[in-house]
Design a protein around this motif. Sequence first.
Motif, PDB file in Angstrom:
ATOM      1  N   ALA A  26       0.829  -1.213   0.000  1.00 18.81           N
ATOM      2  CA  ALA A  26       0.000   0.000   0.000  1.00 18.81           C
ATOM      3  C   ALA A  26       0.861   1.259   0.000  1.00 18.81           C
ATOM      4  O   ALA A  26       0.542   2.244  -0.674  1.00 18.81           O
ATOM      5  CB  ALA A  26      -0.942  -0.015   1.200  1.00 18.81           C
ATOM      6  N   LYS A  27       1.957   1.224   0.733  1.00 23.89           N
ATOM      7  CA  LYS A  27       2.893   2.366   0.761  1.00 23.89           C
ATOM      8  C   LYS A  27       3.469   2.609  -0.628  1.00 23.89           C
ATOM      9  O   LYS A  27       3.488   3.760  -1.112  1.00 23.89           O
ATOM     10  CB  LYS A  27       4.016   2.078   1.761  1.00 23.89           C
ATOM     11  N   TYR A  28       3.921   1.548  -1.279  1.00 20.60           N
ATOM     12  CA  TYR A  28       4.529   1.741  -2.595  1.00 20.60           C
ATOM     13  C   TYR A  28       3.492   2.167  -3.637  1.00 20.60           C
ATOM     14  O   TYR A  28       3.793   2.969  -4.524  1.00 20.60           O
ATOM     15  CB  TYR A  28       5.277   0.485  -3.028  1.00 20.60           C
ATOM     16  N   VAL A  29       2.282   1.641  -3.535  1.00 19.20           N
ATOM     17  CA  VAL A  29       1.216   2.100  -4.432  1.00 19.20           C
ATOM     18  C   VAL A  29       1.026   3.604  -4.274  1.00 19.20           C
ATOM     19  O   VAL A  29       0.912   4.346  -5.264  1.00 19.20           O
ATOM     20  CB  VAL A  29      -0.101   1.340  -4.150  1.00 19.20           C
ATOM     21  N   ALA A  30       0.989   4.074  -3.031  1.00 20.33           N
ATOM     22  CA  ALA A  30       0.797   5.504  -2.774  1.00 20.33           C
ATOM     23  C   ALA A  30       1.944   6.339  -3.337  1.00 20.33           C
ATOM     24  O   ALA A  30       1.759   7.514  -3.675  1.00 20.33           O
ATOM     25  CB  ALA A  30       0.660   5.749  -1.271  1.00 20.33           C
ATOM     26  N   GLU A  31       3.117   5.720  -3.464  1.00 24.39           N
ATOM     27  CA  GLU A  31       4.289   6.427  -3.994  1.00 24.39           C
ATOM     28  C   GLU A  31       4.391   6.297  -5.514  1.00 24.39           C
ATOM     29  O   GLU A  31       5.349   6.785  -6.113  1.00 24.39           O
ATOM     30  CB  GLU A  31       5.558   5.881  -3.342  1.00 24.39           C
ATOM     31  N   GLY A  32       3.412   5.615  -6.140  1.00 21.81           N
ATOM     32  CA  GLY A  32       3.389   5.540  -7.588  1.00 21.81           C
ATOM     33  C   GLY A  32       4.004   4.292  -8.190  1.00 21.81           C
ATOM     34  O   GLY A  32       4.163   4.202  -9.416  1.00 21.81           O
ATOM     35  N   VAL A  33       4.341   3.315  -7.357  1.00 17.60           N
ATOM     36  CA  VAL A  33       4.897   2.053  -7.858  1.00 17.60           C
ATOM     37  C   VAL A  33       3.758   1.175  -8.387  1.00 17.60           C
ATOM     38  O   VAL A  33       2.675   1.129  -7.784  1.00 17.60           O
ATOM     39  CB  VAL A  33       5.667   1.320  -6.732  1.00 17.60           C
ATOM     40  N   ASP A  34       3.991   0.480  -9.491  1.00 21.50           N
ATOM     41  CA  ASP A  34       3.044  -0.531  -9.973  1.00 21.50           C
ATOM     42  C   ASP A  34       3.252  -1.802  -9.161  1.00 21.50           C
ATOM     43  O   ASP A  34       4.376  -2.318  -9.095  1.00 21.50           O
ATOM     44  CB  ASP A  34       3.282  -0.847 -11.455  1.00 21.50           C
ATOM     45  N   VAL A  35       2.188  -2.323  -8.554  1.00 15.97           N
ATOM     46  CA  VAL A  35       2.286  -3.525  -7.721  1.00 15.97           C
ATOM     47  C   VAL A  35       1.336  -4.586  -8.265  1.00 15.97           C
ATOM     48  O   VAL A  35       0.151  -4.316  -8.481  1.00 15.97           O
ATOM     49  CB  VAL A  35       1.950  -3.211  -6.248  1.00 15.97           C
ATOM     50  N   LEU A  36       1.870  -5.774  -8.482  1.00 17.04           N
ATOM     51  CA  LEU A  36       1.079  -6.912  -8.932  1.00 17.04           C
ATOM     52  C   LEU A  36       1.175  -8.031  -7.909  1.00 17.04           C
ATOM     53  O   LEU A  36       2.267  -8.511  -7.603  1.00 17.04           O
ATOM     54  CB  LEU A  36       1.574  -7.427 -10.287  1.00 17.04           C
ATOM     55  N   VAL A  37       0.035  -8.449  -7.374  1.00 10.03           N
ATOM     56  CA  VAL A  37      -0.041  -9.631  -6.518  1.00 10.03           C
ATOM     57  C   VAL A  37      -0.326 -10.838  -7.409  1.00 10.03           C
ATOM     58  O   VAL A  37      -1.251 -10.811  -8.223  1.00 10.03           O
ATOM     59  CB  VAL A  37      -1.151  -9.488  -5.461  1.00 10.03           C
ATOM     60  N   VAL A  38       0.469 -11.874  -7.263  1.00  9.69           N
ATOM     61  CA  VAL A  38       0.243 -13.133  -7.960  1.00  9.69           C
ATOM     62  C   VAL A  38      -0.231 -14.160  -6.928  1.00  9.69           C
ATOM     63  O   VAL A  38       0.443 -14.385  -5.917  1.00  9.69           O
ATOM     64  CB  VAL A  38       1.523 -13.636  -8.654  1.00  9.69           C
ATOM     65  N   THR A  39      -1.398 -14.759  -7.169  1.00 12.82           N
ATOM     66  CA  THR A  39      -1.985 -15.723  -6.244  1.00 12.82           C
ATOM     67  C   THR A  39      -1.930 -17.098  -6.895  1.00 12.82           C
ATOM     68  O   THR A  39      -2.536 -17.323  -7.940  1.00 12.82           O
ATOM     69  CB  THR A  39      -3.441 -15.345  -5.917  1.00 12.82           C
ATOM     70  N   CYS A  40      -1.174 -18.013  -6.280  1.00 12.77           N
ATOM     71  CA  CYS A  40      -0.901 -19.299  -6.929  1.00 12.77           C
ATOM     72  C   CYS A  40      -2.132 -20.197  -7.008  1.00 12.77           C
ATOM     73  O   CYS A  40      -2.337 -20.894  -8.003  1.00 12.77           O
ATOM     74  CB  CYS A  40       0.220 -20.035  -6.191  1.00 12.77           C
ATOM     75  N   THR A  41      -2.954 -20.201  -5.954  1.00 17.52           N
ATOM     76  CA  THR A  41      -4.125 -21.085  -5.902  1.00 17.52           C
ATOM     77  C   THR A  41      -5.381 -20.283  -5.592  1.00 17.52           C
ATOM     78  O   THR A  41      -5.312 -19.124  -5.188  1.00 17.52           O
ATOM     79  CB  THR A  41      -3.974 -22.178  -4.823  1.00 17.52           C
ATOM     80  N   GLY A  42      -6.520 -20.935  -5.743  1.00 16.29           N
ATOM     81  CA  GLY A  42      -7.788 -20.282  -5.444  1.00 16.29           C
ATOM     82  C   GLY A  42      -8.213 -20.372  -3.997  1.00 16.29           C
ATOM     83  O   GLY A  42      -9.256 -19.840  -3.623  1.00 16.29           O
TER      84      GLY A  42
END
Length: 293
Positions: A26-42
């Motif tokens: 959340a901090k990096y998003v607020a600073e303008g970084v692109d953040v991608l979460v990868v979720t391996c399973t459902g």
Amino acid sequence: MAEQLRLMAVHAHPDDESSKGAATMAKYVAEGVDVLVVTCTGGERGSVLNPKLDRPDVWANIAEIRRAEMDAARAILGVDQAWLGFVDSGLPEGDPLPPLPEGCFALQDVEVAAGPLVRLMREFRPHVVTTYDEEGGYPHPDHIMCHKVTMAAFEAAGDPERYPELGAPWQPLKLYYDIGFSKGKIMALHEGMLAAGLESPYEEWLKRWEDRPDKGPRITTRVECADYFTVRADALRAHATQVDPDGFWFQVPMELQQRAWPTEDYELARSMVDSPLPESDLFAGVRETAHAR
């Protein structure tokens, strides 16, 4: 103009991204970084840990519900999110442990299972990747497999001879392990609760920890992100089947959490850039080189 910074966080199940490194993201998003979460399973074989939702209709639709919870948490954190599409292995219990379910994530061939993550790394082109250590953070078979697959993909993504059909090579510059709990952090929260005249939820945990190794000495990087602990808590609550809002994780007052331990902590496991340790930024050493890539 410097290149857009990008962070990829690889997790085993929906909800892991909200309990491990969420305030950092959340901090990096607020600073303008692109953040991608990868979720391996459902998360199909996860427990329903919120007693208010332990109902037949919830169990009957758990896969769809967990996807909806992930969407809600993703929006709260402000990140993008992608599914690798593997099936939850469940957490085997008993003595002896039962075999893992056929076809589950933890039984996949690592080289094969790394392919979808290599593709994502080459598409998203992260500078920094986070995941779990060799023990999975805790010994859930999906967490251990998540570690193995992430390490394999990190090593392969930049090699043009590996997975040539999955896109142009891209080498992430740093890889970190989440260190969610260290003895120092638990002790700081425990003592903070007692000093405030409150009952500590960590009393029994600290007793059990006396014979366990402490990962505190492995921490290389502490990211100050206390201002985003409320975002982290909101994202975790969005996984309503997975957390009891009246339970353990929410017993420490927010102000006390922010004061007693204002960082999220990591171990730098791989690096292609120079960055003196200890660090306070996952992009230390990257910011200086990203514009040249």
